[in-house]
Scaffold this motif. Structure first.
Motif, PDB file in Angstrom:
ATOM      1  N   VAL A  45       0.730  -1.246  -0.064  1.00  0.00           N
ATOM      2  CA  VAL A  45      -0.004  -0.101  -0.003  1.00  0.00           C
ATOM      3  C   VAL A  45       0.820   1.418   0.005  1.00  0.00           C
ATOM      4  CG1 VAL A  45      -1.705   1.444   1.441  1.00  0.00           C
ATOM      5  CG2 VAL A  45      -1.897  -1.043   1.007  1.00  0.00           C
ATOM      6  N   TYR A  46       1.878   1.166   0.840  1.00  0.00           N
ATOM      7  CA  TYR A  46       2.825   2.510   0.988  1.00  0.00           C
ATOM      8  C   TYR A  46       3.479   2.562  -0.421  1.00  0.00           C
ATOM      9  CZ  TYR A  46       5.927   5.842   3.196  1.00  0.00           C
ATOM     10  OH  TYR A  46       6.445   7.167   3.609  1.00  0.00           O
ATOM     11  N   GLY A  47       3.901   1.404  -0.898  1.00  0.00           N
ATOM     12  CA  GLY A  47       4.568   1.604  -2.347  1.00  0.00           C
ATOM     13  C   GLY A  47       3.850   2.328  -3.301  1.00  0.00           C
ATOM     14  N   LEU A  48       2.480   1.720  -3.363  1.00  0.00           N
ATOM     15  CA  LEU A  48       1.653   2.445  -4.444  1.00  0.00           C
ATOM     16  C   LEU A  48       1.357   3.892  -4.346  1.00  0.00           C
ATOM     17  CD1 LEU A  48      -1.272  -0.210  -4.604  1.00  0.00           C
ATOM     18  CD2 LEU A  48       0.253   0.043  -6.514  1.00  0.00           C
ATOM     19  N   MET A  49       1.409   4.306  -2.928  1.00  0.00           N
ATOM     20  CA  MET A  49       1.274   5.632  -2.679  1.00  0.00           C
ATOM     21  C   MET A  49       2.618   6.456  -2.913  1.00  0.00           C
ATOM     22  SD  MET A  49      -1.735   6.115  -1.614  1.00  0.00           S
ATOM     23  CE  MET A  49      -1.165   7.858  -0.761  1.00  0.00           C
ATOM     24  N   SER A  50       3.538   5.728  -2.928  1.00  0.00           N
ATOM     25  CA  SER A  50       5.025   6.608  -3.391  1.00  0.00           C
ATOM     26  C   SER A  50       5.171   6.401  -4.799  1.00  0.00           C
ATOM     27  CB  SER A  50       6.221   5.640  -2.583  1.00  0.00           C
ATOM     28  OG  SER A  50       5.823   5.735  -1.126  1.00  0.00           O
ATOM     29  N   ILE A  51       4.293   5.658  -5.756  1.00  0.00           N
ATOM     30  CA  ILE A  51       4.828   5.911  -7.029  1.00  0.00           C
ATOM     31  C   ILE A  51       4.850   7.568  -7.432  1.00  0.00           C
ATOM     32  CG2 ILE A  51       3.867   5.375  -9.183  1.00  0.00           C
ATOM     33  CD1 ILE A  51       2.832   2.934  -8.170  1.00  0.00           C
ATOM     34  N   LYS A  52       5.560   7.987  -8.090  1.00  0.00           N
ATOM     35  CA  LYS A  52       5.781   9.145  -8.649  1.00  0.00           C
ATOM     36  C   LYS A  52       5.894  10.444  -7.613  1.00  0.00           C
ATOM     37  CE  LYS A  52       3.683   8.365 -13.219  1.00  0.00           C
ATOM     38  NZ  LYS A  52       2.680   8.752 -14.080  1.00  0.00           N
ATOM     39  N   HIS A  53       6.253   9.731  -6.265  1.00  0.00           N
ATOM     40  CA  HIS A  53       6.409  10.577  -5.429  1.00  0.00           C
ATOM     41  C   HIS A  53       5.135  11.316  -4.602  1.00  0.00           C
ATOM     42  CE1 HIS A  53      10.494  10.140  -5.787  1.00  0.00           C
ATOM     43  NE2 HIS A  53      10.579  10.538  -6.859  1.00  0.00           N
ATOM     44  N   ARG A  54       4.063  10.544  -4.978  1.00  0.00           N
ATOM     45  CA  ARG A  54       2.923  11.209  -4.584  1.00  0.00           C
ATOM     46  C   ARG A  54       2.653  11.300  -2.781  1.00  0.00           C
ATOM     47  NH1 ARG A  54      -1.638   8.100  -8.295  1.00  0.00           N
ATOM     48  NH2 ARG A  54      -1.192   9.049 -10.255  1.00  0.00           N
ATOM     49  N   LYS A  55       1.880  12.106  -2.497  1.00  0.00           N
ATOM     50  CA  LYS A  55       1.744  12.393  -0.923  1.00  0.00           C
ATOM     51  C   LYS A  55       0.725  11.236  -0.401  1.00  0.00           C
ATOM     52  CE  LYS A  55       3.070  17.351  -1.049  1.00  0.00           C
ATOM     53  NZ  LYS A  55       2.409  18.842  -0.585  1.00  0.00           N
ATOM     54  N   LEU A  56       0.757  11.082   0.742  1.00  0.00           N
ATOM     55  CA  LEU A  56       0.020  10.115   1.542  1.00  0.00           C
ATOM     56  C   LEU A  56      -1.644  10.867   1.692  1.00  0.00           C
ATOM     57  CD1 LEU A  56       2.192   8.818   4.175  1.00  0.00           C
ATOM     58  CD2 LEU A  56       1.443   7.534   2.190  1.00  0.00           C
ATOM     59  N   ASP A  57      -2.371  10.954   0.403  1.00  0.00           N
ATOM     60  CA  ASP A  57      -3.470  11.705   0.351  1.00  0.00           C
ATOM     61  C   ASP A  57      -4.432  10.340   1.079  1.00  0.00           C
ATOM     62  OD1 ASP A  57      -6.195  11.803  -1.298  1.00  0.00           O
ATOM     63  OD2 ASP A  57      -5.563  13.651  -0.672  1.00  0.00           O
ATOM     64  N   PRO A  58      -5.382  10.943   1.944  1.00  0.00           N
ATOM     65  CA  PRO A  58      -6.283   9.900   2.601  1.00  0.00           C
ATOM     66  C   PRO A  58      -7.346   9.274   1.574  1.00  0.00           C
ATOM     67  CG  PRO A  58      -6.457  12.289   3.763  1.00  0.00           C
ATOM     68  CD  PRO A  58      -5.524  12.324   2.541  1.00  0.00           C
ATOM     69  N   VAL A  59      -7.720   9.751   0.306  1.00  0.00           N
ATOM     70  CA  VAL A  59      -8.452   9.266  -0.527  1.00  0.00           C
ATOM     71  C   VAL A  59      -7.664   8.233  -1.069  1.00  0.00           C
ATOM     72  CG1 VAL A  59      -9.872   9.571  -2.866  1.00  0.00           C
ATOM     73  CG2 VAL A  59     -10.086  11.134  -0.883  1.00  0.00           C
ATOM     74  N   ARG A  60      -6.529   8.580  -1.847  1.00  0.00           N
ATOM     75  CA  ARG A  60      -5.563   7.754  -2.398  1.00  0.00           C
ATOM     76  C   ARG A  60      -5.274   6.513  -1.568  1.00  0.00           C
ATOM     77  NH1 ARG A  60      -2.763  12.361  -4.687  1.00  0.00           N
ATOM     78  NH2 ARG A  60      -3.624  12.522  -7.029  1.00  0.00           N
ATOM     79  N   LEU A  61      -4.923   6.727  -0.271  1.00  0.00           N
ATOM     80  CA  LEU A  61      -4.591   5.710   0.690  1.00  0.00           C
ATOM     81  C   LEU A  61      -5.671   4.566   0.642  1.00  0.00           C
ATOM     82  CD1 LEU A  61      -2.752   4.733   2.855  1.00  0.00           C
ATOM     83  CD2 LEU A  61      -3.944   6.176   4.636  1.00  0.00           C
ATOM     84  N   VAL A  62      -6.725   4.953   0.972  1.00  0.00           N
ATOM     85  CA  VAL A  62      -8.015   4.025   0.792  1.00  0.00           C
ATOM     86  C   VAL A  62      -8.095   3.351  -0.159  1.00  0.00           C
ATOM     87  CG1 VAL A  62     -10.511   3.586   1.162  1.00  0.00           C
ATOM     88  CG2 VAL A  62      -9.409   5.437   2.577  1.00  0.00           C
TER      89      VAL A  62
END
Length: 335
Positions: A136-153
């Motif tokens: 999950v954290y790796g998917l969030m880190s693609i292209k250095h994206r921030k840990l946005d709550p919506v993307r996190l879910v």
């Protein structure tokens, strides 16, 4: 925190401690096997380890009771943190892929390591939960994206679907569907002192960290702009919160399986009594979660004695109507 809020919190904590102690006592004294009251007292005061009934108290009921307290507290606090971090009252730790990761690890164990001990299964389940969180954290880190709550879910949901599909494929191919389903139904019957020696420190560290992060979680729950304006390092705190959720939910799922609705239901009940401040929600959720798990386990042991009902089913009976009511309430609030 205002004086009124502190008073409410103090009353809730005092009542919570009392009911948890009462429920723990009932959990030790009552179960699917009827043991005389005097025998239980003797087992607690001066145990005779040649007596079969007293062995049941020490090796089965006491570890099970401690496990219920830890698992209930862990699921409830993990759910509260997840709701605060994502600002979504309809989420719990299961949406971050932790449950699916643990289930996948269990499926691998049942298929390829069938002789593995229960302690080994607990360890593998926790590692599976950790792998899911890393994905999950790796998917969030693609292209250095921030840990946005919506993307996190969304990332958590994607990982959950992927790992759940793999688990089902393994269960069908290796014919382990019954064993996997029995575990995913949730239950604490298999908890022994040996498993607690691994999982208890992990959960206790998670509970301590959650208390230390409670103020920051309150700020996160107000929104990123407000939290940033108050000087909070949002991404760092959110990452720490996800690590705490992993410790709590990973340890709890490894011990008892993915017991649904604890992390969703308990924080909502707690907010009704102590308000929206996570400095109050987190310690209150610990006690409320512990009590709910003890009560559900006691019901599961006695409602169909000498057989046991999966504790996850007990929670589902209450949790599904509560979830529907909460969803409708949130929908009305958006109209």
């Amino acid at each position: 925190m205002s004086k009124t809020s502190r008073t409410k919190l103090s009353v809730f904590l005092a009542a919570g401690i009392a009911v948890v102690i009462l429920a723990a006592a009932l959990s030790v004294f009552y179960g699917s096997t009827k043991i005389p009251f005097e025998t239980v007292l003797q087992a607690l005061r001066a145990p005779d380890m040649t007596d079969q009934q007293q062995i049941i108290i020490h090796e089965l009921r006491i570890p099970r009771t401690i496990g219920c307290i830890l698992v209930g507290a862990a699921f409830a606090v993990a759910g509260a943190i997840t709701q605060g971090v994502t600002r979504n009252p309809l989420t719990d730790s299961g949406l971050l892929g932790i449950n699916a990761g643990a289930s996948f690890a269990l499926a691998v164990c049942l298929a390829f390591l069938p002789s593995l001990s229960f302690s080994g299964v607990v360890l593998f389940s926790f590692l599976g939960a950790a792998v899911a969180m890393v994905l999950v954290y790796g998917l969030m880190s693609i292209k250095h994206r921030k840990l946005d709550p919506v993307r996190l879910v969304l990332a958590g949901s994607a990982v959950s679907v992927f790992l759940s599909s793999l688990s089902q494929a393994i269960s069908i191919f290796y014919n382990i569907g019954y064993d996997l389903t029995f575990w995913t139904a949730g239950g604490v019957a298999g908890i022994r002192a040996k498993q607690l020696t691994f999982a208890a420190p992990v959960i206790l560290v998670g509970l301590l960290l959650s208390l230390l992060l409670s103020r920051q979680i309150s700020l996160l729950s107000l929104g990123d702009d407000v939290a940033r304006g108050l000087g909070l390092e949002i991404d760092r705190i959110r990452t720490l919160c996800l690590f705490v959720v992993l410790l709590l939910a990973g340890g709890a799922v490894a011990l008892a399986g993915p017991v649904a609705f604890v992390g969703l239901l308990v924080p909502h009940v707690v907010r009704f009594f102590v308000g929206a401040d996570y400095r109050a929600i987190i310690p209150s959720s610990m006690l409320a979660g512990a009590f709910c798990m003890l009560a559900a386990d006691l019901i599961s042991r006695t409602i169909n004695a000498p057989s046991e009902t999966p504790v996850g089913l007990v929670f589902a009976v209450v949790g599904v109507p509560f979830f529907i009511w909460t969803a409708r309430k949130e929908e009305r609030s958006l109209d």
